[in-house]
Write a protein that holds these residues in place. Structure first.
Motif, PDB file in Angstrom:
ATOM      1  N   ARG A 208      -4.469 -15.403  40.312  1.00 17.21           N
ATOM      2  CA  ARG A 208      -4.725 -16.565  39.468  1.00 17.21           C
ATOM      3  C   ARG A 208      -4.521 -16.181  38.004  1.00 17.21           C
ATOM      4  NH1 ARG A 208     -10.321 -16.962  42.277  1.00 17.21           N
ATOM      5  NH2 ARG A 208      -9.638 -14.810  42.494  1.00 17.21           N
ATOM      6  N   PRO A 209      -4.357 -17.169  37.101  1.00 17.95           N
ATOM      7  CA  PRO A 209      -4.204 -16.834  35.685  1.00 17.95           C
ATOM      8  C   PRO A 209      -5.437 -16.095  35.172  1.00 17.95           C
ATOM      9  CG  PRO A 209      -3.766 -19.177  36.075  1.00 17.95           C
ATOM     10  CD  PRO A 209      -4.307 -18.619  37.347  1.00 17.95           C
ATOM     11  N   ALA A 210      -5.199 -15.237  34.182  1.00 15.10           N
ATOM     12  CA  ALA A 210      -6.315 -14.485  33.608  1.00 15.10           C
ATOM     13  C   ALA A 210      -7.324 -15.446  32.984  1.00 15.10           C
ATOM     14  CB  ALA A 210      -5.788 -13.521  32.559  1.00 15.10           C
ATOM     15  N   GLN A 211      -8.598 -15.068  33.136  1.00 15.72           N
ATOM     16  CA  GLN A 211      -9.674 -15.933  32.673  1.00 15.72           C
ATOM     17  C   GLN A 211     -10.423 -15.181  31.582  1.00 15.72           C
ATOM     18  OE1 GLN A 211     -12.285 -16.456  35.967  1.00 15.72           O
ATOM     19  NE2 GLN A 211     -13.596 -17.934  34.886  1.00 15.72           N
ATOM     20  N   PHE A 212     -10.476 -15.769  30.383  1.00 17.35           N
ATOM     21  CA  PHE A 212     -11.132 -15.070  29.264  1.00 17.35           C
ATOM     22  C   PHE A 212     -12.640 -15.042  29.469  1.00 17.35           C
ATOM     23  CE2 PHE A 212     -12.960 -14.760  24.997  1.00 17.35           C
ATOM     24  CZ  PHE A 212     -12.263 -13.669  24.502  1.00 17.35           C
ATOM     25  N   ILE A 213     -13.224 -13.854  29.463  1.00 21.36           N
ATOM     26  CA  ILE A 213     -14.672 -13.777  29.670  1.00 21.36           C
ATOM     27  C   ILE A 213     -15.365 -12.998  28.549  1.00 21.36           C
ATOM     28  CG2 ILE A 213     -14.681 -14.044  32.189  1.00 21.36           C
ATOM     29  CD1 ILE A 213     -14.917 -10.937  32.314  1.00 21.36           C
ATOM     30  N   GLY A 214     -14.673 -12.872  27.414  1.00 23.81           N
ATOM     31  CA  GLY A 214     -15.274 -12.196  26.268  1.00 23.81           C
ATOM     32  C   GLY A 214     -15.686 -10.773  26.589  1.00 23.81           C
ATOM     33  N   LEU A 215     -16.913 -10.435  26.280  1.00 19.29           N
ATOM     34  CA  LEU A 215     -17.368  -9.060  26.496  1.00 19.29           C
ATOM     35  C   LEU A 215     -17.947  -8.853  27.902  1.00 19.29           C
ATOM     36  CD1 LEU A 215     -18.972  -8.363  22.995  1.00 19.29           C
ATOM     37  CD2 LEU A 215     -16.899  -7.319  23.932  1.00 19.29           C
ATOM     38  N   GLY A 216     -17.680  -9.812  28.778  1.00 14.99           N
ATOM     39  CA  GLY A 216     -18.243  -9.767  30.123  1.00 14.99           C
ATOM     40  C   GLY A 216     -18.037  -8.441  30.847  1.00 14.99           C
ATOM     41  N   ASN A 217     -16.791  -7.932  30.785  1.00 19.97           N
ATOM     42  CA  ASN A 217     -16.504  -6.666  31.466  1.00 19.97           C
ATOM     43  C   ASN A 217     -17.295  -5.517  30.862  1.00 19.97           C
ATOM     44  OD1 ASN A 217     -14.639  -7.525  33.419  1.00 19.97           O
ATOM     45  ND2 ASN A 217     -13.017  -7.581  31.874  1.00 19.97           N
ATOM     46  N   TYR A 218     -17.456  -5.557  29.543  1.00 23.85           N
ATOM     47  CA  TYR A 218     -18.176  -4.474  28.877  1.00 23.85           C
ATOM     48  C   TYR A 218     -19.662  -4.519  29.257  1.00 23.85           C
ATOM     49  CZ  TYR A 218     -13.916  -3.649  26.264  1.00 23.85           C
ATOM     50  OH  TYR A 218     -12.623  -3.349  25.940  1.00 23.85           O
ATOM     51  N   ALA A 219     -20.193  -5.745  29.401  1.00 21.56           N
ATOM     52  CA  ALA A 219     -21.590  -5.887  29.821  1.00 21.56           C
ATOM     53  C   ALA A 219     -21.755  -5.387  31.255  1.00 21.56           C
ATOM     54  CB  ALA A 219     -22.019  -7.350  29.711  1.00 21.56           C
ATOM     55  N   ARG A 220     -20.772  -5.723  32.084  1.00 18.19           N
ATOM     56  CA  ARG A 220     -20.806  -5.311  33.489  1.00 18.19           C
ATOM     57  C   ARG A 220     -20.813  -3.786  33.607  1.00 18.19           C
ATOM     58  NH1 ARG A 220     -15.829  -6.650  37.623  1.00 18.19           N
ATOM     59  NH2 ARG A 220     -16.381  -5.137  39.230  1.00 18.19           N
ATOM     60  N   LEU A 221     -20.008  -3.172  32.737  1.00 13.46           N
ATOM     61  CA  LEU A 221     -19.882  -1.718  32.737  1.00 13.46           C
ATOM     62  C   LEU A 221     -21.231  -1.031  32.543  1.00 13.46           C
ATOM     63  CD1 LEU A 221     -16.987   0.034  32.135  1.00 13.46           C
ATOM     64  CD2 LEU A 221     -18.243   0.444  30.059  1.00 13.46           C
ATOM     65  N   LEU A 222     -22.024  -1.601  31.624  1.00 12.49           N
ATOM     66  CA  LEU A 222     -23.313  -0.983  31.311  1.00 12.49           C
ATOM     67  C   LEU A 222     -24.228  -0.933  32.528  1.00 12.49           C
ATOM     68  CD1 LEU A 222     -24.017  -2.545  27.791  1.00 12.49           C
ATOM     69  CD2 LEU A 222     -23.288  -0.205  28.312  1.00 12.49           C
ATOM     70  N   GLN A 223     -24.054  -1.928  33.422  1.00 10.79           N
ATOM     71  CA  GLN A 223     -24.949  -1.999  34.584  1.00 10.79           C
ATOM     72  C   GLN A 223     -24.316  -1.460  35.863  1.00 10.79           C
ATOM     73  OE1 GLN A 223     -25.720  -6.151  34.615  1.00 10.79           O
ATOM     74  NE2 GLN A 223     -26.803  -6.095  32.646  1.00 10.79           N
ATOM     75  N   ASP A 224     -23.086  -0.913  35.715  1.00  9.16           N
ATOM     76  CA  ASP A 224     -22.349  -0.499  36.903  1.00  9.16           C
ATOM     77  C   ASP A 224     -22.669   0.965  37.238  1.00  9.16           C
ATOM     78  OD1 ASP A 224     -20.562   0.166  38.844  1.00  9.16           O
ATOM     79  OD2 ASP A 224     -18.766  -0.282  37.673  1.00  9.16           O
ATOM     80  N   GLY A 225     -23.465   1.158  38.273  1.00  9.52           N
ATOM     81  CA  GLY A 225     -23.835   2.514  38.671  1.00  9.52           C
ATOM     82  C   GLY A 225     -22.628   3.368  38.990  1.00  9.52           C
ATOM     83  N   GLU A 226     -21.605   2.747  39.604  1.00  5.93           N
ATOM     84  CA  GLU A 226     -20.400   3.496  39.955  1.00  5.93           C
ATOM     85  C   GLU A 226     -19.712   4.049  38.710  1.00  5.93           C
ATOM     86  OE1 GLU A 226     -17.496   2.676  43.478  1.00  5.93           O
ATOM     87  OE2 GLU A 226     -18.345   0.765  42.827  1.00  5.93           O
ATOM     88  N   PHE A 227     -19.720   3.235  37.637  1.00  6.56           N
ATOM     89  CA  PHE A 227     -19.115   3.705  36.385  1.00  6.56           C
ATOM     90  C   PHE A 227     -19.891   4.908  35.846  1.00  6.56           C
ATOM     91  CE2 PHE A 227     -19.639   3.760  31.739  1.00  6.56           C
ATOM     92  CZ  PHE A 227     -18.364   4.156  31.375  1.00  6.56           C
ATOM     93  N   TRP A 228     -21.212   4.793  35.807  1.00  5.84           N
ATOM     94  CA  TRP A 228     -22.013   5.901  35.276  1.00  5.84           C
ATOM     95  C   TRP A 228     -21.867   7.147  36.133  1.00  5.84           C
ATOM     96  CZ3 TRP A 228     -23.111   5.624  30.483  1.00  5.84           C
ATOM     97  CH2 TRP A 228     -23.292   4.370  29.882  1.00  5.84           C
ATOM     98  N   ASN A 229     -21.740   6.943  37.439  1.00  7.00           N
ATOM     99  CA  ASN A 229     -21.488   8.085  38.318  1.00  7.00           C
ATOM    100  C   ASN A 229     -20.147   8.728  37.968  1.00  7.00           C
ATOM    101  OD1 ASN A 229     -21.714   9.752  40.859  1.00  7.00           O
ATOM    102  ND2 ASN A 229     -19.865   8.583  41.310  1.00  7.00           N
TER     103      ASN A 229
END
Lengths: 294, 303
Positions: free
Chosen positions: A49-70
């Protein structure tokens, strides 16, 4: 200076034509993708689907993503296993070569692993470290020691990967340091020895300070390189066992090309970029890169 | 009070223990460096079934060339299975040719276009020269993975997935490193020869190809070798844009062959035969141009 001024217009045109192919390459595959990457990191995009602008959504998700911190922890663990051991070993090898030989053959053989594709190096060691048939385990067993599933156990996997990469890069690093050693004028050592300096004093007070520019180069480039390890992981453990080797680059790859989260994957890559900038700045500051002691 | 540390100044009676120890350490180092290569070849020459026997044998067990024939597709699957192989279609001959095509294109394109750009940056005057060069240099700091995903999307939009064009596109015209590297060399070239040619009325184009390129062949060769090795060794980019068999390069083929392994027991002898094939070209370059590679490491520490 010898060229007359009236040539300037034509020279600019020629110069532009000389630069043009590289400029097309630069804009298309470096500049625009970098900017586009930043934009993609603000979107939710699965390519369907076309890209959907979500602002800083991904960056916020990153902070809570245990897999990322691992992944971040695992990457830092790898860098800490890899870099100190590799640098110290390389230093020892370089000093040893400096004392013993300038042989082109020996230097050549030592960089052979570095010339190999990391994929090939990964395969070679996958075979050598195989728990059942691998020669290393066969050797361990013949010494009466238990076999170890080097790449199959969470506690062994990362040290094994670090060992593989040290095998590949230590000769190259040693050669860089060796080149640095050769550039130190022997008169400095003669002066030091006339002053009664001992071997170890000479090493710490003469060799190490004079090698600083080389050491800074080696450390900064190898740390940056280590943070981006991918090929070896892709061939040997694929992030396993139980995420023990799921480094940042492997996590990015997984998000982008297995889970098709282009936006989120790009976000992690940009965060990796920021981490690398900070790490390099800290290193340069700690190592006082600009100063020379000569 | 020996003014030298080599030991030559020490009394003759003293046995050079230190030196002997150091040489032993060196021998151990060379063994650790080289043994894995022997082990690859030893396994590649071992009969597929014999891989389970004499696992500690330093020589090939039941020496055979069948693995090379298998990975080059010279043996039909039934025979391969009968020999104890996986019988999978592993077309390394195709992958070898693909690797040669991809590396050849990138080496020729990148060296030519980056030499032209580097010459302009080193010698010619034009607007925005310094600003543009600074931009090129700043791209050196961006980790590859940041541009990989947008480039993948671009190549996909261009319809270049699984084409040679898609695989070579990002590095065919330039890499910031190549421009930087060659500019350093061109800056060091003596200007007088060029100036003489300009006074004789030669054009920039002519001076570049007839004067500058011939005297900078060593630098251009060095860049060509670096580019060749980097392209030959690269994995992630060709994996994501060119995994189809028609354009699959050696590294990707090896990765796929490794993943196809049915539970637990990889086809080690086949895998090592494929690995040997991937090593041989690098090995040849190394034998032919080893000294040049060493010189270039001492020049910058390229990558």
């Amino acid at each position: 200076m010898a060229r007359p001024r009236r040539r300037l217009g034509r020279e600019s045109l020629t110069a532009f034509l000389f630069v043009l192919p590289s400029l097309i390459g630069f804009i298309t595959f470096f500049a625009v993708p970098a900017v586009r990457g930043l934009w993609i990191s603000f979107t939710n995009w699965d390519l369907l689907r076309p890209a959907q602008f979500i602002g800083l959504g991904n960056y916020a998700r990153l902070l809570q993503d245990g897999e990322f911190w691992n992944a971040l922890t695992v990457t830092i663990y790898y860098v800490l296993l890899n870099i100190p051991l590799q640098t110290v070993l390389a230093m020892v090898i370089a000093v040893m070569m400096h004392r013993l030989t300038d042989s082109v053959v020996i230097k050549g053989l030592l960089i052979l692993p570095w010339l190999m594709p990391p994929v090939v190096v990964g395969l070679i060691w996958l075979w050598i470290l195989d728990p059942n048939l691998g020669i290393l385990n066969v050797a361990l067993k013949s010494l009466g020691l238990p076999a170890v599933a080097f790449l199959g156990l969470p506690q062994w996997a990362m040290p094994s990967i670090a060992m593989i990469n040290i095998w590949q890069y230590v000769g190259y690093t040693a050669l860089l340091i060796f080149a640095g050693l050769q550039s130190i004028p022997p008169s400095v050592y003669e002066a030091a020895s006339i002053d009664g300096a001992s071997e170890s004093q000479m090493f710490w007070k003469v060799t190490v300070p004079l090698l600083r520019p080389v050491l800074v180069f080696v450390l900064v480039t190898s740390v940056i390189g280590s943070f981006q390890i991918f090929d070896t992981i892709a061939i040997t453990t694929k992030g396993g066992p139980v995420n023990a080797t799921k480094v940042l680059n492997w996590y990015i790859y997984e998000q982008a090309f297995s889970r098709f989260n282009m936006g989120y994957a790009t976000t992690i890559s940009i965060v990796l970029f920021l981490i690398l900038i900070v790490v390099s700045l800290i290193q340069m500051r700690l190592l006082r890169a600009g100063e020379s002691d000569l | 009070m020996a003014p030298n540390v080599t030991g030559a100044y020490r009394p003759k009676q003293q046995f050079p223990w230190g030196k002997i120890l150091a040489w032993m350490a060196m021998a151990l180092l060379l063994f650790v460096t080289l043994f894995p290569f022997w082990w690859v070849l030893r396994t590649a020459l071992t009969a597929p079934r014999a891989v389970f026997q004499n696992t500690g044998s330093l020589l090939p067990v039941q020496t055979t060339l069948i693995n090379f024939q298998r990975v080059l597709g010279l043996v039909d699957p039934q025979t391969a299975i009968a020999m104890g192989g996986s019988g999978q279609a592993i077309n390394f001959a195709r992958a070898l040719i693909n690797s040669i095509i991809v590396s050849g294109l990138v080496v020729v394109g990148q060296t030519t276009f980056c030499a032209m750009a580097a010459y302009a940056f080193a010698r010619l005057r034009f607007p925005f020269r310094n600003g543009l060069f600074t931009l090129y240099i700043s791209a050196l700091m961006v980790p590859a993975i940041v541009t990989t995903i947008p480039n993948f999307i671009l190549v996909r939009q261009l319809g270049w997935l699984n084409t040679f064009a898609g695989i070579v596109a990002p590095t065919f015209l330039m890499t910031p490193f190549a421009v930087f590297f060659l500019r350093q060399f061109f800056l060091g070239v003596n200007r007088e020869v060029e100036e003489a040619a300009y006074i004789d009325g030669a054009s920039v184009w002519l001076v570049f190809w007839r004067v500058v390129v011939p005297i900078t062949v060593p630098a251009l060769t060095t860049l060509a070798i670096v580019t060749l090795i980097n392209t030959w060794n690269s994995y992630l980019w060709p994996l994501i844009v060119g995994s189809d068999e028609s354009v699959r390069v050696l590294t990707v083929a090896l990765g796929i062959f490794r993943s196809q392994t049915p539970q637990g027991a990889p086809d080690w002898t086949g895998l090592m035969a494929g690995t040997t094939l991937a090593i041989i070209p690098t090995f040849l370059i190394f034998v032919l141009l080893g000294r040049r590679i060493l010189d270039s490491i001492q020049f910058t520490g390229f990558k």
